[in-house]
Design a protein around this motif. Structure first.
Motif, PDB file in Angstrom:
ATOM      1  N   SER A  89     -55.915  29.952 -63.025  1.00 46.97           N
ATOM      2  CA  SER A  89     -55.316  30.630 -61.875  1.00 46.97           C
ATOM      3  C   SER A  89     -56.020  30.258 -60.580  1.00 46.97           C
ATOM      4  CB  SER A  89     -55.374  32.148 -62.071  1.00 46.97           C
ATOM      5  OG  SER A  89     -54.628  32.536 -63.203  1.00 46.97           O
ATOM      6  N   ALA A  90     -57.323  30.029 -60.645  1.00 51.40           N
ATOM      7  CA  ALA A  90     -58.078  29.674 -59.450  1.00 51.40           C
ATOM      8  C   ALA A  90     -57.820  28.230 -59.023  1.00 51.40           C
ATOM      9  CB  ALA A  90     -59.573  29.877 -59.700  1.00 51.40           C
ATOM     10  N   LEU A  91     -57.622  27.341 -60.002  1.00 52.89           N
ATOM     11  CA  LEU A  91     -57.427  25.933 -59.674  1.00 52.89           C
ATOM     12  C   LEU A  91     -56.048  25.645 -59.104  1.00 52.89           C
ATOM     13  CD1 LEU A  91     -59.139  24.117 -62.691  1.00 52.89           C
ATOM     14  CD2 LEU A  91     -59.921  24.184 -60.319  1.00 52.89           C
ATOM     15  N   LEU A  92     -55.045  26.443 -59.488  1.00 45.24           N
ATOM     16  CA  LEU A  92     -53.682  26.162 -59.035  1.00 45.24           C
ATOM     17  C   LEU A  92     -53.529  26.238 -57.516  1.00 45.24           C
ATOM     18  CD1 LEU A  92     -50.831  25.431 -59.775  1.00 45.24           C
ATOM     19  CD2 LEU A  92     -50.339  27.858 -60.137  1.00 45.24           C
ATOM     20  N   PRO A  93     -53.970  27.312 -56.844  1.00 43.93           N
ATOM     21  CA  PRO A  93     -53.855  27.321 -55.373  1.00 43.93           C
ATOM     22  C   PRO A  93     -54.626  26.176 -54.726  1.00 43.93           C
ATOM     23  CG  PRO A  93     -54.312  29.522 -56.205  1.00 43.93           C
ATOM     24  CD  PRO A  93     -54.509  28.586 -57.361  1.00 43.93           C
ATOM     25  N   LEU A  94     -55.779  25.851 -55.299  1.00 45.23           N
ATOM     26  CA  LEU A  94     -56.569  24.755 -54.745  1.00 45.23           C
ATOM     27  C   LEU A  94     -55.824  23.431 -54.889  1.00 45.23           C
ATOM     28  CD1 LEU A  94     -59.342  24.714 -53.400  1.00 45.23           C
ATOM     29  CD2 LEU A  94     -60.328  24.004 -55.577  1.00 45.23           C
ATOM     30  N   ALA A  95     -55.179  23.233 -56.032  1.00 47.31           N
ATOM     31  CA  ALA A  95     -54.407  22.002 -56.251  1.00 47.31           C
ATOM     32  C   ALA A  95     -53.241  21.908 -55.276  1.00 47.31           C
ATOM     33  CB  ALA A  95     -53.899  21.954 -57.685  1.00 47.31           C
ATOM     34  N   LEU A 138     -54.805  23.348 -41.979  1.00 48.06           N
ATOM     35  CA  LEU A 138     -53.505  23.924 -42.305  1.00 48.06           C
ATOM     36  C   LEU A 138     -53.113  23.657 -43.752  1.00 48.06           C
ATOM     37  CD1 LEU A 138     -51.498  23.088 -39.047  1.00 48.06           C
ATOM     38  CD2 LEU A 138     -52.478  25.272 -39.742  1.00 48.06           C
ATOM     39  N   GLY A 139     -53.465  22.465 -44.260  1.00 47.87           N
ATOM     40  CA  GLY A 139     -53.120  22.142 -45.647  1.00 47.87           C
ATOM     41  C   GLY A 139     -53.769  23.102 -46.625  1.00 47.87           C
ATOM     42  N   LEU A 140     -55.072  23.295 -46.469  1.00 49.85           N
ATOM     43  CA  LEU A 140     -55.763  24.236 -47.355  1.00 49.85           C
ATOM     44  C   LEU A 140     -55.307  25.666 -47.097  1.00 49.85           C
ATOM     45  CD1 LEU A 140     -59.473  22.984 -47.485  1.00 49.85           C
ATOM     46  CD2 LEU A 140     -57.798  22.989 -49.324  1.00 49.85           C
ATOM     47  N   GLY A 141     -55.238  26.049 -45.809  1.00 46.20           N
ATOM     48  CA  GLY A 141     -54.908  27.439 -45.483  1.00 46.20           C
ATOM     49  C   GLY A 141     -53.532  27.837 -45.972  1.00 46.20           C
ATOM     50  N   LEU A 142     -52.509  27.107 -45.563  1.00 50.36           N
ATOM     51  CA  LEU A 142     -51.140  27.473 -45.937  1.00 50.36           C
ATOM     52  C   LEU A 142     -50.870  27.206 -47.416  1.00 50.36           C
ATOM     53  CD1 LEU A 142     -49.207  26.103 -42.836  1.00 50.36           C
ATOM     54  CD2 LEU A 142     -49.800  28.464 -43.352  1.00 50.36           C
ATOM     55  N   ILE A 153     -52.961  27.224 -49.978  1.00 50.82           N
ATOM     56  CA  ILE A 153     -53.611  28.243 -50.815  1.00 50.82           C
ATOM     57  C   ILE A 153     -52.940  29.602 -50.637  1.00 50.82           C
ATOM     58  CG2 ILE A 153     -55.752  29.563 -51.082  1.00 50.82           C
ATOM     59  CD1 ILE A 153     -57.273  26.972 -50.596  1.00 50.82           C
ATOM     60  N   ASP A 154     -52.579  29.941 -49.404  1.00 47.61           N
ATOM     61  CA  ASP A 154     -51.947  31.249 -49.162  1.00 47.61           C
ATOM     62  C   ASP A 154     -50.643  31.396 -49.946  1.00 47.61           C
ATOM     63  OD1 ASP A 154     -53.911  32.160 -47.563  1.00 47.61           O
ATOM     64  OD2 ASP A 154     -52.880  31.849 -45.676  1.00 47.61           O
ATOM     65  N   TYR A 155     -49.772  30.391 -49.853  1.00 49.89           N
ATOM     66  CA  TYR A 155     -48.490  30.481 -50.558  1.00 49.89           C
ATOM     67  C   TYR A 155     -48.690  30.431 -52.073  1.00 49.89           C
ATOM     68  CZ  TYR A 155     -45.562  30.345 -46.429  1.00 49.89           C
ATOM     69  OH  TYR A 155     -44.920  30.673 -45.259  1.00 49.89           O
ATOM     70  N   ALA A 156     -49.657  29.630 -52.519  1.00 53.70           N
ATOM     71  CA  ALA A 156     -49.936  29.581 -53.953  1.00 53.70           C
ATOM     72  C   ALA A 156     -50.485  30.918 -54.448  1.00 53.70           C
ATOM     73  CB  ALA A 156     -50.926  28.457 -54.256  1.00 53.70           C
ATOM     74  N   LEU A 157     -51.313  31.562 -53.633  1.00 51.69           N
ATOM     75  CA  LEU A 157     -51.834  32.889 -54.014  1.00 51.69           C
ATOM     76  C   LEU A 157     -50.698  33.896 -54.175  1.00 51.69           C
ATOM     77  CD1 LEU A 157     -55.018  33.251 -51.766  1.00 51.69           C
ATOM     78  CD2 LEU A 157     -54.944  33.248 -54.256  1.00 51.69           C
ATOM     79  N   LEU A 158     -49.738  33.852 -53.261  1.00 51.86           N
ATOM     80  CA  LEU A 158     -48.605  34.764 -53.362  1.00 51.86           C
ATOM     81  C   LEU A 158     -47.849  34.546 -54.674  1.00 51.86           C
ATOM     82  CD1 LEU A 158     -47.200  34.584 -49.714  1.00 51.86           C
ATOM     83  CD2 LEU A 158     -48.356  36.524 -50.773  1.00 51.86           C
ATOM     84  N   MET A 159     -47.621  33.287 -55.014  1.00 51.84           N
ATOM     85  CA  MET A 159     -46.833  32.989 -56.209  1.00 51.84           C
ATOM     86  C   MET A 159     -47.609  33.310 -57.488  1.00 51.84           C
ATOM     87  SD  MET A 159     -44.708  29.573 -55.174  1.00 51.84           S
ATOM     88  CE  MET A 159     -43.535  29.892 -56.484  1.00 51.84           C
ATOM     89  N   VAL A 160     -48.888  32.963 -57.518  1.00 57.92           N
ATOM     90  CA  VAL A 160     -49.693  33.271 -58.708  1.00 57.92           C
ATOM     91  C   VAL A 160     -49.809  34.781 -58.899  1.00 57.92           C
ATOM     92  CG1 VAL A 160     -52.005  33.124 -59.712  1.00 57.92           C
ATOM     93  CG2 VAL A 160     -50.981  31.102 -58.655  1.00 57.92           C
TER      94      VAL A 160
END
Length: 275
Positions: free
Chosen positions: A200-206, A239-243, A245-252
């Motif tokens: 779960s932690a690696l997915l937003p980072l990816a 922006l790449g990391l910020g947005l 990760i943010d959207y991935a966090l919402l989905m996860v």
């Protein structure tokens, strides 16, 4: 549309991953060349009066001085015989360069404004040709060739807008690597703390890394047909990391909430994508 995306992810999950992996590889190959396409300039309006005046000065008078070489001669000063000889050789060498115009030095003119009060430093002024597209590349070649410590004790340092443009290109790429080196491990630790799961932690980072790679590929393509500033790479990381990760966090988070409520994996995917 979202329902169709969800069904595609469920029914063709491996195909989606393979296509995504291939896309990342292709984008990475393109993105690696982005730094060579981006420019240190691009801050001026070409239709402004100052830009038009600069164009006239370049066309009719050889251009304004955008490269300043500061020559130091601590032993005997810049008026010593050896320093004078080396200064004239430096000036003559610059005048022979095809990418340089309007070379003026203290040793050519004797102008006291080009010499420090203590007599230990003097300046050589020049205009590096190329505009926004080639100026940085030309300036880098000149700076690498003429700066540093000489055999006779003289040291030469570069300044001026051309040298600044060269530094901007170098430091932008270095800062991008440094920022990712610092940000990615710290972000991973935070995500591990929040989710308590490596996957779960690696997915937003990816997702964030894919956003960065994809944006660099876009910058390569856009930079091939338009003028884009080198500083765009720094915004790409932020922006790449910020947005991403943010959207991935919402989905996860949404996906895990559905699983916790007893939904199947497929239904959790459908609800996550649909909402």
């Amino acid at each position: 549309m979202f329902d169709r995306i969800a069904e595609l992810a469920i029914r063709r999950s491996r195909l989606v991953l393979v296509v995504a992996a291939v896309a990342v590889v292709l984008m990475g190959a393109l993105g690696a060349g982005a730094f060579g396409k981006l420019l240190p300039g691009g801050f001026d309006d070409p239709s402004s009066q100052s830009s038009r005046a600069r164009t006239v000065i370049t066309d009719k008078f050889g251009g304004e001085s955008n490269l300043v070489l500061l020559v130091r001669a601590p032993e005997g000063g810049v008026d010593a015989a050896s320093a004078r000889q080396q200064g004239k050789e430096l000036t003559a060498g610059l005048k022979e360069e095809k990418t340089v115009a309007n070379v003026i030095s203290y040793w050519d003119t004797g102008n006291p404004d080009l010499r420090s009060e203590d007599g230990e430093q003097a300046m050589v002024l020049a205009h590096v040709k190329g505009g926004d597209t080639k100026e940085r590349e030309n300036a880098k070649e000149i700076i690498d060739e003429y700066t540093g410590a000489g055999d006779g004790g003289l040291t030469v340092e570069a300044g001026g807008s051309a040298a600044v443009g060269d530094d901007m290109g170098t430091y932008s790429s270095e800062d991008l690597v440094l920022a990712e080196t610092i940000a990615l491990p710290l972000t991973l630790l935070l995500l591990l703390f929040v989710f308590g799961s490596v996957v779960s932690a690696l997915l937003p980072l990816a997702i964030g890394l894919i956003a960065i790679v994809g944006t660099l590929a876009e910058l390569f393509l856009l930079g091939s047909v338009a003028s884009i500033s080198i500083t765009a790479t720094n915004l790409t990381t932020a922006l790449g990391l910020g947005l991403g990760i943010d959207y991935a966090l919402l989905m996860v988070s949404r996906f895990r909430e559905q699983l916790a409520r007893g939904a199947s994996v497929d239904d959790a995917v459908r609800h996550t994508v649909h909402t």
